[in-house]
Design a protein around this motif. Structure first.
Motif, short mmCIF file in Angstrom:
data_model
loop_
_atom_site.label_atom_id
_atom_site.label_comp_id
_atom_site.label_asym_id
_atom_site.label_seq_id
_atom_site.Cartn_x
_atom_site.Cartn_y
_atom_site.Cartn_z
N ARG A 107 -8.03 0.30 -9.49
CA ARG A 107 -8.17 0.58 -8.06
C ARG A 107 -7.76 -0.63 -7.23
N ASP A 108 -8.12 -1.83 -7.69
CA ASP A 108 -7.69 -3.05 -6.99
C ASP A 108 -6.17 -3.12 -6.93
N LEU A 109 -5.53 -2.78 -8.04
CA LEU A 109 -4.07 -2.84 -8.10
C LEU A 109 -3.44 -1.80 -7.18
N GLU A 110 -4.07 -0.65 -7.08
CA GLU A 110 -3.58 0.37 -6.15
C GLU A 110 -3.66 -0.12 -4.71
N TYR A 111 -4.72 -0.84 -4.39
CA TYR A 111 -4.88 -1.36 -3.03
C TYR A 111 -3.76 -2.36 -2.69
N VAL A 112 -3.52 -3.31 -3.57
CA VAL A 112 -2.53 -4.35 -3.24
C VAL A 112 -1.11 -3.78 -3.19
N THR A 113 -0.81 -2.82 -4.06
CA THR A 113 0.53 -2.23 -3.99
C THR A 113 0.70 -1.39 -2.73
N ALA A 114 -0.37 -0.76 -2.28
CA ALA A 114 -0.30 0.03 -1.05
C ALA A 114 -0.11 -0.88 0.16
N ILE A 115 -0.82 -2.01 0.20
CA ILE A 115 -0.66 -2.95 1.32
C ILE A 115 0.76 -3.50 1.33
N ASP A 116 1.28 -3.82 0.16
CA ASP A 116 2.64 -4.34 0.07
C ASP A 116 3.65 -3.29 0.55
N ARG A 117 3.38 -2.04 0.27
CA ARG A 117 4.31 -0.97 0.66
C ARG A 117 4.28 -0.71 2.16
N TYR A 118 3.07 -0.60 2.72
CA TYR A 118 2.95 -0.18 4.12
C TYR A 118 2.92 -1.35 5.10
N ARG A 119 2.66 -2.57 4.59
CA ARG A 119 2.58 -3.75 5.46
C ARG A 119 1.54 -3.55 6.56
N ASN A 120 0.52 -2.79 6.23
CA ASN A 120 -0.50 -2.48 7.22
C ASN A 120 -1.77 -2.05 6.48
N PHE A 121 -2.89 -2.71 6.79
CA PHE A 121 -4.12 -2.41 6.07
C PHE A 121 -4.63 -1.00 6.38
N GLY A 122 -4.49 -0.58 7.64
CA GLY A 122 -4.96 0.75 8.01
C GLY A 122 -4.20 1.85 7.28
N LYS A 123 -2.86 1.75 7.25
CA LYS A 123 -2.06 2.75 6.57
C LYS A 123 -2.30 2.72 5.06
#
Length: 304
Positions: A4-20
């Motif tokens: 789950r931690d890895l999913e979070y960091v890859t999502a932040i890297d993708r969207y460049r936005n914590f909310g998205k």
């Protein structure tokens, strides 16, 4: 650290936005931010820099995100592998197809799969034969649709249909209005070939037995696909051998070329599925082979 931690960091890297990123991961933004902060503290490095222009991935973050993506992909492959044994229809069927066939066969294969099961998802990968062999070995794909026969220890080639090769020339070529030619009438000295990674190149060289192939056309000319090749031909440069299934697509895309039948039945290729022996989805593959043989694409001959 968990997936789950890895999913979070890859999502932040993708969207460049914590909310998205939080929305994509179906968590609240505070929860995501707190978990990523804990991860950064545990690793001892900052993964993301918060700026007025958005979120930037740090140098350390770039490398860690790349590793995270690899781990997540591997985890998904574990899940898919287990699903294949538990329910062969649960995981997507990953099909590799050679580039000289993929543009003309993907819609047909998808339609054939839907006849078997409208619940079975598919993932296609268009790659040259040697790359597909490596992807089968690494289990990136379940099966490869290739030109055979291919004899490899630990693998099984199942022929499905035979596809004739045709001579393709410009509308102004001396053979353009000819219904058919013999093998000896093929102007091999004018032949244009695909780039070296394509198996059809080697097959053409074998069929024509190296008879001064291409000596009358500029050797610098290269094409990586049939559409590009057809444009060269339309300009009056050389001739080429192309498979029957490509004909309707290329004639529509380029009306300035002509297809001429070749009398010699050796000018063709056997298309089939290459799979690993003991593949847990063997019965799906065999059912798909039977479906294609029963209702093959136009102008090909089914093979038992």
């Amino acid at each position: 650290m968990n997936l789950r931690d890895l999913e979070y960091v890859t999502a932040i890297d993708r969207y460049r936005n914590f909310g998205k990123a939080a929305e994509a991961c179906h968590v609240s933004q505070p929860a995501l931010s707190a978990q990523v902060k804990k991860l950064e503290e545990r690793l001892g490095v900052e993964l993301f820099a918060r700026t007025n222009n958005g979120v930037l991935t740090t140098d350390a973050g770039v490398r860690i995100v790349a590793t995270a993506k690899d781990v997540l992909h591997s985890a998904q492959r574990i899940t898919d592998t287990a699903a294949e044994y538990h329910d062969p229809f649960a995981a997507p069927l990953r099909i590799g197809i050679i580039p000289t066939l993929a543009p003309f066969i993907v819609p047909y294969v998808s339609k054939s799969i839907k006849v078997l099961s409208d619940q079975l998802a598919t993932i296609y990968r268009e790659q040259p034969t040697q790359t597909l062999l490596a992807e089968l070995e690494n289990r990136m794909i379940d099966v490869a649709l290739v030109s055979g026969p291919i004899e490899l220890s630990g693998y099984k080639f199942t022929p499905i249909f035979r596809e004739r090769l045709m001579l393709v020339v410009s509308k102004t070529h001396r053979l353009a209005n000819t219904d058919r030619v013999t093998a000896s009438e093929i102007p091999t000295e004018e032949l244009l070939l695909l780039t070296e990674e394509h198996c059809l190149r080697a097959e053409t060289l074998s069929l024509c037995q190296g008879k001064n192939i291409g000596i009358d056309v500029p050797h610098q000319i290269l094409a990586n696909n049939f559409l590009t090749m057809s444009h060269y031909l339309a300009e009056g440069v050389g001739c080429s051998l192309m498979p029957m299934l490509a004909r309707p697509f290329l004639e529509q895309a380029n009306p300035n070329i002509s297809f001429v039948e070749i009398e010699d039945e050796a000018y063709g290729r056997d298309i089939g599925f290459l799979s690993r022996e003991g593949c847990p989805r063997e019965h799906i593959l065999m059912a798909l082979c039977d479906q294609i043989r029963t209702s093959p694409p136009g102008n090909v001959t089914s093979l038992a």
